[in-house]
Design a protein around this motif. Structure first.
Motif, PDB file in Angstrom:
ATOM      1  N   PRO A 203     -50.938  11.033  44.225  1.00  0.00           N
ATOM      2  CA  PRO A 203     -50.577  12.289  44.781  1.00  0.00           C
ATOM      3  C   PRO A 203     -51.709  12.578  45.919  1.00  0.00           C
ATOM      4  N   ALA A 204     -51.149  13.653  46.937  1.00  0.00           N
ATOM      5  CA  ALA A 204     -52.274  14.284  47.546  1.00  0.00           C
ATOM      6  C   ALA A 204     -53.047  15.084  46.728  1.00  0.00           C
ATOM      7  N   VAL A 217     -47.596  17.780  42.577  1.00  0.00           N
ATOM      8  CA  VAL A 217     -47.819  17.568  43.796  1.00  0.00           C
ATOM      9  C   VAL A 217     -46.550  16.309  44.190  1.00  0.00           C
ATOM     10  N   VAL A 218     -45.967  16.644  45.251  1.00  0.00           N
ATOM     11  CA  VAL A 218     -44.576  15.805  45.437  1.00  0.00           C
ATOM     12  C   VAL A 218     -44.852  14.992  46.785  1.00  0.00           C
ATOM     13  N   LEU A 230     -42.821  10.468  49.458  1.00  0.00           N
ATOM     14  CA  LEU A 230     -42.140  11.563  48.432  1.00  0.00           C
ATOM     15  C   LEU A 230     -42.509  11.026  47.010  1.00  0.00           C
ATOM     16  N   ARG A 231     -42.924  11.992  46.343  1.00  0.00           N
ATOM     17  CA  ARG A 231     -43.348  11.585  44.853  1.00  0.00           C
ATOM     18  C   ARG A 231     -42.204  11.986  44.054  1.00  0.00           C
ATOM     19  N   ALA A 232     -41.260  11.132  43.477  1.00  0.00           N
ATOM     20  CA  ALA A 232     -40.111  11.714  42.642  1.00  0.00           C
ATOM     21  C   ALA A 232     -40.502  11.208  41.245  1.00  0.00           C
ATOM     22  N   CYS A 288     -39.049   7.040  50.186  1.00  0.00           N
ATOM     23  CA  CYS A 288     -38.356   8.333  51.120  1.00  0.00           C
ATOM     24  C   CYS A 288     -39.989   8.875  51.767  1.00  0.00           C
ATOM     25  N   PHE A 289     -39.739   9.112  53.157  1.00  0.00           N
ATOM     26  CA  PHE A 289     -40.786   9.526  53.891  1.00  0.00           C
ATOM     27  C   PHE A 289     -40.584  10.970  54.177  1.00  0.00           C
TER      28      PHE A 289
END
Length: 352
Positions: A203-204, A217-218, A230-232, A288-289
């Motif tokens: 994550p960021a 954080v996603v 994207l963090r899913a 996914c960006f």
């Protein structure tokens, strides 16, 4: 062809209370208990925000809702105000409840969210102030563009005026389409649910996107300052309240909010308006960006931000936010690990 149904004053709209009046039934407590979690597609009762409902006409409904004083995920730094994104989730739940309880959509049918958004009222954030009691809300909901197919609801648009203690604090809207289980299986494919999502990327830094914990954080940083992965995380207890075979809509909204905050860092901001359109499913097993850009501000205080989510080189969702500074301490300036490195040409397969 789907048909737009006309209002029928004698239609069988079952609801709590004594009958089909034009207003709320006397004595009915809109905040006594949560509605069935199945009506709003939630597994956890704690994530159900609707607490009562009545039909006041063929296309009109009155709903009660309650937000906890502090939600574990939807909260702002400092905990002075309720998170406005709660309004989007509440409107989403309202559309599902009305589809099931108001129009008789059977349990097990799927709802495809095509649009979802909200805007705070004139009171702004002070209307969402956290007090000693939970926030008890009333939603006056009207349904538009109601379309039926073979006697069943096919799609509708809901518009909700949201009040708190009689004071208007905002409004929201959502466009939903109903899909039968068989149609959904054909649409998604028989093996889609069996696909295991990969482990989320790193994550960021939480403080860069307005979060206190890394688990919430996603976004994951890339070599471009305006683009994230994207963090899913399918194990997240709120965003993935139940098993899904695609990225949920509220994760899209959260990604947009965090991207907007990242562009404003170190100044804390909050989305006082947010409108999202969903063009296609975002798959869990492919990258996914998230791209964000600040647009020209009209008044210097509220800043528009456009966020696009891109998968396989195509736009899957688009969010427009209007952000406003929120009172609180400024976050110390910090950088992501990739910042300062040159961007590699062709590293990110983004659509133009």
């Amino acid at each position: 062809m789907p048909l737009i149904v006309e209002p029928d004053a004698h239609g069988p709209y079952a609801h709590p209370g004594s009958g089909h009046g034009t207003g709320p039934d006397a004595g009915y407590d809109f905040h006594d208990r949560t509605v069935s979690r199945h009506l709003v597609h939630r597994a956890s009762v704690s994530e159900v925000f609707l607490t009562g409902w009545q039909a006041t006409g063929p296309y009109d409904f009155l709903l009660g809702a309650q937000w906890p004083r502090l939600h574990g995920f939807y909260r702002l730094p400092g905990d002075r105000y309720h998170d406005p994104v709660l309004m989007a989730e509440t409107v989403r739940q309202a559309g599902l409840l009305i589809g099931h309880a108001g129009f008789g959509v059977p349990r097990g049918h799927h709802f495809v969210m095509e649009e979802l958004g909200y805007a705070l009222g004139e009171a702004g954030l002070p209307g969402l102030a956290v007090t000693a009691d939970p926030a008890s809300l009333m939603l006056t909901v009207g349904c538009q563009d109601v379309r039926m197919r073979h006697g069943r609801l096919a799609s509708l648009r809901v518009h909700a005026e949201v009040t708190r203690n009689g004071r208007r604090i905002g409004h929201g809207a959502g466009q939903l389409r109903v899909v039968t289980p068989a149609s959904y299986q054909r649409l998604r494919g028989p093996d889609r649910r069996a696909v295991a999502p990969p482990r989320p990327p790193e994550p960021a830094a939480p403080e860069l996107v307005g979060r206190a914990q890394s688990a919430d954080v996603v976004l994951s940083p890339t070599l471009r300052p305006d683009t994230w992965l994207l963090r899913a995380d399918a194990g997240h207890p709120v965003l993935f309240d139940h098993e899904l075979d695609h990225v949920p809509g509220m994760l899209v909204l959260e990604a947009a909010r965090q991207a907007a905050q990242r562009l404003h860092h170190p100044e804390p901001v909050v989305p006082v308006e947010l409108v999202t359109s969903f063009d296609r499913y975002i798959e869990l097993d492919r990258p996914c960006f998230v791209q964000a850009v600040r647009e020209r501000a009209a008044d210097g205080r509220r800043t528009p931000v456009l966020v696009r989510l891109l998968q396989d080189g195509r736009t899957a969702a688009e969010c427009r936010l209007l952000t406003e500074p929120v009172d609180g301490p400024r976050v110390p300036v910090r950088r992501d690990a990739f910042e300062g490195r040159p961007a590699a040409t062709g590293l990110l397969p983004l659509a133009s």
